[in-house]
Design a protein around this motif. Structure first.
Motif, PDB file in Angstrom:
ATOM      1  N   ARG A  29       0.831  -1.210   0.000  1.00 34.88           N
ATOM      2  CA  ARG A  29       0.000   0.000   0.000  1.00 34.88           C
ATOM      3  C   ARG A  29       0.865   1.259   0.000  1.00 34.88           C
ATOM      4  O   ARG A  29       0.535   2.252  -0.653  1.00 34.88           O
ATOM      5  CB  ARG A  29      -0.945  -0.022   1.200  1.00 34.88           C
ATOM      6  N   GLN A  32       2.165   1.823  -3.471  1.00 34.55           N
ATOM      7  CA  GLN A  32       1.111   2.262  -4.387  1.00 34.55           C
ATOM      8  C   GLN A  32       0.479   3.585  -3.975  1.00 34.55           C
ATOM      9  O   GLN A  32      -0.388   4.100  -4.679  1.00 34.55           O
ATOM     10  CB  GLN A  32       0.039   1.173  -4.478  1.00 34.55           C
ATOM     11  N   ARG A  34      -1.502   4.067  -1.457  1.00 31.40           N
ATOM     12  CA  ARG A  34      -2.855   3.856  -0.910  1.00 31.40           C
ATOM     13  C   ARG A  34      -2.740   3.785   0.618  1.00 31.40           C
ATOM     14  O   ARG A  34      -2.574   2.727   1.195  1.00 31.40           O
ATOM     15  CB  ARG A  34      -3.462   2.576  -1.476  1.00 31.40           C
ATOM     16  N   ARG A 153       7.875  -1.443  -9.196  1.00 34.41           N
ATOM     17  CA  ARG A 153       6.988  -0.782 -10.159  1.00 34.41           C
ATOM     18  C   ARG A 153       7.398  -1.085 -11.593  1.00 34.41           C
ATOM     19  O   ARG A 153       6.555  -1.132 -12.488  1.00 34.41           O
ATOM     20  CB  ARG A 153       7.006   0.732  -9.911  1.00 34.41           C
ATOM     21  N   ILE A 273       2.051  -6.279  -5.812  1.00 38.69           N
ATOM     22  CA  ILE A 273       2.223  -5.179  -6.755  1.00 38.69           C
ATOM     23  C   ILE A 273       2.216  -5.686  -8.201  1.00 38.69           C
ATOM     24  O   ILE A 273       1.672  -5.033  -9.092  1.00 38.69           O
ATOM     25  CB  ILE A 273       3.510  -4.400  -6.429  1.00 38.69           C
TER      26      ILE A 273
END
Length: 565
Positions: A29, A32, A34, A153, A273
């Motif tokens: 999280r 990302q 979030r 990523r 991810i």
């Protein structure tokens, strides 16, 4: 070896794996962006810092931001150590750190190595410990995790030129992971008896009626981040073997959990991810497997004891207890040593110099494998992914097709960069250790002759280049030569490895992510797990075999023949 010992090992590792699940979810999280209920506060903090999290950076910009930040951290810490004598919070009245030692220490903490050529309680003021070393414990660990986010990523997206924003990643990891985790762990350690005070020392009267001065300081909070961030630099010279850093078996077990939970959790975060939890579990299986094998090897070697002591009737029943804490025994010492050297932590709760030759070989070899088992916070994951790319390349050669990993084709550029990263460690370790062993300025620091002396020097450069920071012992490291060359080894081991890794990430991020085809090698099953483990052993460790044969292996053979060093 005993059933109770294995039960201790199983309990600690089991607790770590259970805790790694929620930690991995939170890491994903964070990567990302979030953050749930923290999103509003996070936005305020980033805005106040002038960071636009939506403004992504390519791999070159991400790299330059990271290098500039770490260069500034080095300059500030170096100046603080040199000026320590005139700065406040120095109740011991300690002077400034000499230039070569300050250079070595500043590089050590900035690179997450935390090698210590000094004894903390008699060299560092409270200000240096709290606002110099401890701050870098947070920032160097956050840097490693931020780099892991950038690499993750690259596998999760396709046809993009950006890997994220270094400043946002660094801030989020520090504020929403390392800081709260360290606060909780610090309170736990303090409750177990670890001191947290600004007093310089306490006076005590011994049972024999003598007076003793016992060093004190803000130990609890530094102990927490030292393990959670896989830093390893202790407040006291003997590290976690000191009763104020390792007051009980429970505190030692918590230290083991802290130094492995983020590396384990990052594997699970990687699976989330990239959208395939099995990928993360495969990497985790390799890490845990090596930890178990290494623990078994150390435990067996130390439990067997020294045959010379056994022949003379001097060996204790439980095995080789020299250099170990009688309260914890060999089992926790073996697990602690395997995880601290495998996890790039470098803290110790037993003196490796006092291990049997084969017992001391294992932690050295774990570092030489690339600090990926499980590796440091962040560095373990992106190091493991480099080996994963080489593993699919080897598999592609065997079946005659272009290798790919998670839908990304692995081509010549990525393989060349991966090999460049993998070769950094052996070039630095073997080159500088060999040079130090033929120059009088290096050999003058050795305590022992023969293969044991070779192991002392080899371990020092292994620990420095591997950004581990643990010491074999027996080496006088506080010399201009060793302070300088070990510092350069730390720089190469950290940034010489990171540069090609980020270049790989930038290259992969720009490629499309294609779906698996009928000829795609599954990278989540037992076959790939075995292939990856084999590649790590062969590419990561084979080049060290001649040096190890002349060091700990030769010492073991000599010990069996009745000769010691």
């Amino acid at each position: 070896m005993t059933l109770i010992g294995w039960a201790q090992i199983a309990l600690v590792l089991g607790c770590t794996l259970l805790l790694a699940v929620p930690v991995g979810l939170w890491l994903a999280r964070l990567a990302q962006g979030r953050l749930g209920v923290l999103a509003g506060l996070d936005a305020v903090v980033l805005r106040a810092a002038g960071v636009d999290a939506s403004r992504g950076q390519g791999w070159q910009a991400y790299l330059l931001a990271m290098l500039a930040f770490n260069a500034a951290g080095f300059a500030v810490l170096y100046a603080m150590l040199r000026l320590q004598g005139v700065l406040p919070l120095n109740p011991q009245g300690l002077g400034g750190i000499p230039p070569y030692l300050a250079f070595n220490t500043a590089i050590s903490f900035v690179t997450n190595t935390n090698w210590q050529a000094y004894s903390g309680e008699v060299a560092m003021s409270h200000l240096s410990q709290m606002t110099g070393l401890a701050v870098q414990n947070f920032l160097s660990a956050a840097t490693g995790i931020a780099l892991a986010f950038a690499v993750m990523r690259a596998f999760a997206v396709g046809r993009v030129a950006q890997l994220g924003n270094f400043w946002a990643d660094l801030t989020r990891v520090t504020l929403w992971l390392l800081l709260p985790g360290s606060i909780l762990a610090a309170f736990a350690f303090i409750a177990m008896g670890v001191p947290q005070t600004l007093q310089a020392s306490a006076a005590a009267t011994t049972l024999a009626g003598g007076e003793q001065t016992i060093a004190l300081g803000p130990v609890g909070f530094q102990l927490a981040i030292k393990h959670l961030g896989t830093n390893g630099g202790g407040f006291f010279g003997v590290n976690s073997l000191h009763p104020f850093e390792g007051p009980s078996a429970l505190a030692t077990s918590l230290q083991i959990i802290l130094q492995t939970v983020i590396p384990f959790g990052l594997c699970l975060a990687f699976g989330r991810i990239v959208g395939d939890l099995r990928q993360g579990r495969a990497l985790l299986a390799v890490m845990v497997g090596f930890v178990l094998v290494a623990t078994l090897a150390i435990y067996a070697a130390e439990a067997a004891g020294n045959p010379l002591h056994i022949a003379a009737g001097l060996a204790p029943a439980q095995g080789n207890m020299e250099g170990k804490d009688l309260r914890f025994g060999i089992a926790l010492a073996a697990l602690f040593t395997a995880t601290t050297t495998g996890a790039s932590c470098g803290a110790v709760n037993a003196m490796i110099d006092s291990f049997t030759p084969l017992g001391g070989l294992v932690p050295m070899f774990l570092i030489q494998l690339g600090e990926v088992l499980p590796g440091g916070v962040g560095s373990g994951l992106y190091g493991m992914l480099v080996f994963a790319l080489l593993a699919v390349f080897v598999a592609g050669l065997m079946v005659g097709r272009t290798p790919e990993y998670l839908g990304k084709k692995v081509q010549a550029r990525e393989v060349k960069l991966a090999m460049l990263a993998v070769l950094v460690l052996p070039a630095v370790i073997l080159g500088l250790a060999g040079l130090s062993l033929v120059l009088e300025v290096g050999t003058a620091s050795l305590q022992d002759a023969g293969p044991h002396g070779l192991s002392e020097m080899l371990y020092a450069y292994t620990s420095a280049a591997g950004n581990n920071g643990s010491a074999f012992g027996g080496l006088t490291a506080d010399t201009p030569w060793l302070n300088t060359t070990l510092g350069l080894a730390m720089l190469a081991g950290r940034f010489g490895f990171v540069i090609p890794v980020l270049a790989i990430a930038g290259s992969l991020a720009a490629k499309p992510r294609a779906p698996d085809g009928p000829g795609t090698l599954p990278t989540h099953g037992p076959l790939f797990i075995g292939l990856l483990a084999g590649v790590i052993l062969i590419l990561g460790g084979l080049q060290y075999l001649p040096a190890l044969a002349l060091g700990p292996i030769a010492e073991h053979v000599a010990m069996l023949a009745g000769q010691t060093f």
